[in-house]
Design a protein around this motif. Structure first.
Motif, PDB file in Angstrom:
ATOM      1  N   TRP A  21       3.551   5.791   5.042  1.00  0.00           N
ATOM      2  CA  TRP A  21       2.365   6.522   5.499  1.00  0.00           C
ATOM      3  C   TRP A  21       2.553   7.170   6.870  1.00  0.00           C
ATOM      4  O   TRP A  21       1.942   8.200   7.161  1.00  0.00           O
ATOM      5  CB  TRP A  21       1.129   5.628   5.486  1.00  0.00           C
ATOM      6  CG  TRP A  21       1.073   4.531   6.514  1.00  0.00           C
ATOM      7  CD1 TRP A  21       1.397   3.231   6.331  1.00  0.00           C
ATOM      8  CD2 TRP A  21       0.636   4.642   7.868  1.00  0.00           C
ATOM      9  NE1 TRP A  21       1.197   2.510   7.487  1.00  0.00           N
ATOM     10  CE2 TRP A  21       0.731   3.363   8.451  1.00  0.00           C
ATOM     11  CE3 TRP A  21       0.158   5.699   8.656  1.00  0.00           C
ATOM     12  CZ2 TRP A  21       0.389   3.103   9.778  1.00  0.00           C
ATOM     13  CZ3 TRP A  21      -0.185   5.448   9.985  1.00  0.00           C
ATOM     14  CH2 TRP A  21      -0.075   4.163  10.533  1.00  0.00           C
ATOM     15  N   TRP A  78       0.832  -1.204   0.000  1.00  0.00           N
ATOM     16  CA  TRP A  78       0.000   0.000   0.000  1.00  0.00           C
ATOM     17  C   TRP A  78       0.866   1.254   0.000  1.00  0.00           C
ATOM     18  O   TRP A  78       1.136   1.829  -1.035  1.00  0.00           O
ATOM     19  CB  TRP A  78      -0.970  -0.011   1.192  1.00  0.00           C
ATOM     20  CG  TRP A  78      -1.872   1.191   1.216  1.00  0.00           C
ATOM     21  CD1 TRP A  78      -2.798   1.539   0.275  1.00  0.00           C
ATOM     22  CD2 TRP A  78      -1.894   2.220   2.216  1.00  0.00           C
ATOM     23  NE1 TRP A  78      -3.412   2.725   0.626  1.00  0.00           N
ATOM     24  CE2 TRP A  78      -2.887   3.153   1.810  1.00  0.00           C
ATOM     25  CE3 TRP A  78      -1.198   2.434   3.397  1.00  0.00           C
ATOM     26  CZ2 TRP A  78      -3.182   4.296   2.568  1.00  0.00           C
ATOM     27  CZ3 TRP A  78      -1.501   3.567   4.149  1.00  0.00           C
ATOM     28  CH2 TRP A  78      -2.474   4.478   3.738  1.00  0.00           C
ATOM     29  N   ASN A  79       1.351   1.681   1.183  1.00  0.00           N
ATOM     30  CA  ASN A  79       2.146   2.905   1.269  1.00  0.00           C
ATOM     31  C   ASN A  79       3.160   2.751   2.390  1.00  0.00           C
ATOM     32  O   ASN A  79       2.844   2.987   3.555  1.00  0.00           O
ATOM     33  CB  ASN A  79       1.234   4.105   1.531  1.00  0.00           C
ATOM     34  CG  ASN A  79       1.978   5.423   1.500  1.00  0.00           C
ATOM     35  OD1 ASN A  79       3.194   5.465   1.630  1.00  0.00           O
ATOM     36  ND2 ASN A  79       1.248   6.520   1.338  1.00  0.00           N
TER      37      ASN A  79
END
Length: 355
Positions: free
Chosen positions: A172, A168-169
């Motif tokens: 973050w 995903w990231n």
């Protein structure tokens, strides 16, 4: 048996929450994850491998359209918490939510109001209450053997923010829009509720934040002072260290309690004793074994229809600590008076998080 849905299948879900559901006999007798939602197919595949037969969904909306779980376990970053909690409560679910519940006090108060009206159990993941070192320190503090505490010094040193899920990231935690803040949010959250369980709420908070790491979009170094009348506790947090380390020191009128990662030393006027631990506080980040007692307590509350809001109120207080600390930092570290967030909503409830 209560059937649950996992919302978010990233690192903390797979390395922290899932092992507690699978490895703890006490948890297995009460709770079962039967469905999972995540935006990333890679994450869903990994959970499906660990939980044969689990039903997978590409979004929370798809899960709620198809399922009616007894509870949801939210393992998404802070920016998504309020929306996911509200969706879960509207679907009739009880809720476990990763920390912090929110980084914005007004959001936390809105969640509290909704949960109270709907009669549901909501537990934040304040699993550091169950850390062996913390329980030993709390027992020593509560015993009074070092006398009234006059000074507390807490340090968390890390060599960077923990990486997020690669599917995903991964960065973050250093994006204020997703994390709601920096190291104050990521590590300070646990220290705030731990300290409150022993010393109660502070009278005032002062905070200074720094950005020492190149390209970091949030505070990577933070110093917080909590003042409880004559007692002061200083918290120092940094992602800009060359080594990974955690320590607590509490100085009283008759001695001190010092935790240096994997060892506690209690020194008093009458002598000294040590308490060793197999792991240091800074070893790893998931600490799955600390989740099991939290999950059991959650399940017991749901089964008993015990809708007390003490755990939820603790999470609201954490949001107040975060909001108030950032408000202080935005004014150069000016001390800010504590207000009970449930009784009196202060101006900082609506201040943007971050420095």
């Amino acid at each position: 048996m209560l059937n649950g849905a996992l919302i978010g299948a990233g690192n903390i879900a797979r390395n922290g929450h899932l092992p507690a559901y699978l490895d703890s006999e006490a948890v297995r007798s009460l709770l079962k994850i039967t469905s999972v939602a995540d935006l990333c197919p890679e994450n869903l595949a990994l959970v499906a491998r660990a939980l044969p037969g689990v039903r997978t969904y590409a979004s929370p909306e798809a899960l709620f359209d198809a399922e009616a779980p007894d509870f949801v376990d939210i393992c998404a970053p802070p920016f998504a918490h309020r929306d996911l909690i509200e969706r879960a409560i509207d679907a009739g679910c009880h809720v476990i939510c990763e920390k912090p519940l929110t980084t914005d006090l007004s959001d936390a108060l809105a969640i509290r109001s909704l949960v109270s009206r709907r009669g549901r159990v909501l537990f934040p993941c304040h699993q550091y209450h169950y850390a062996p070192q913390w329980q030993a320190m709390r027992h020593a503090l509560d015993s009074g053997e070092i006398g009234p505490v006059e000074l507390g010094l807490l340090t968390v040193q890390r060599t960077g923010a923990n990486p997020g899920n690669s599917a995903w990231n991964p960065t973050w935690r250093t994006d204020g829009r997703l994390a709601g803040g920096g190291i104050l949010v990521d590590h300070g959250t646990h220290l705030f509720y731990q300290l409150q369980s022993v010393f109660g709420r502070p009278r005032e908070i002062a905070c200074r934040t720094e950005r020492r790491l190149p390209g970091c979009g949030v505070d990577d170094t933070t110093t917080v002072y909590l003042r409880y009348g004559a007692r002061t506790v200083r918290i120092y947090l940094t992602w800009a260290s060359r080594s990974r380390f955690s320590s607590h020191r509490y100085v009283g009128s008759r001695g001190e309690i010092v935790c240096m990662d994997d060892r506690i030393t209690v020194r008093t006027n009458t002598g000294e004793r040590e308490i060793p631990f197999a792991e240091g506080l800074s070893q790893g980040s998931a600490h799955s074994e600390w989740f099991a007692p939290l999950l059991v307590e959650f399940a017991d509350r749901v089964i008993a229809r015990d809708f007390r809001t003490d755990r939820l109120d603790e999470a609201v207080d954490v949001a107040a600590y975060i909001s108030l600390a950032y408000a202080s930092a935005s004014q150069g570290g000016r001390p800010m008076a504590w207000h009970d967030p449930v009784v009196e909503v202060p101006e900082y409830a609506y201040a943007a998080a971050g420095d």
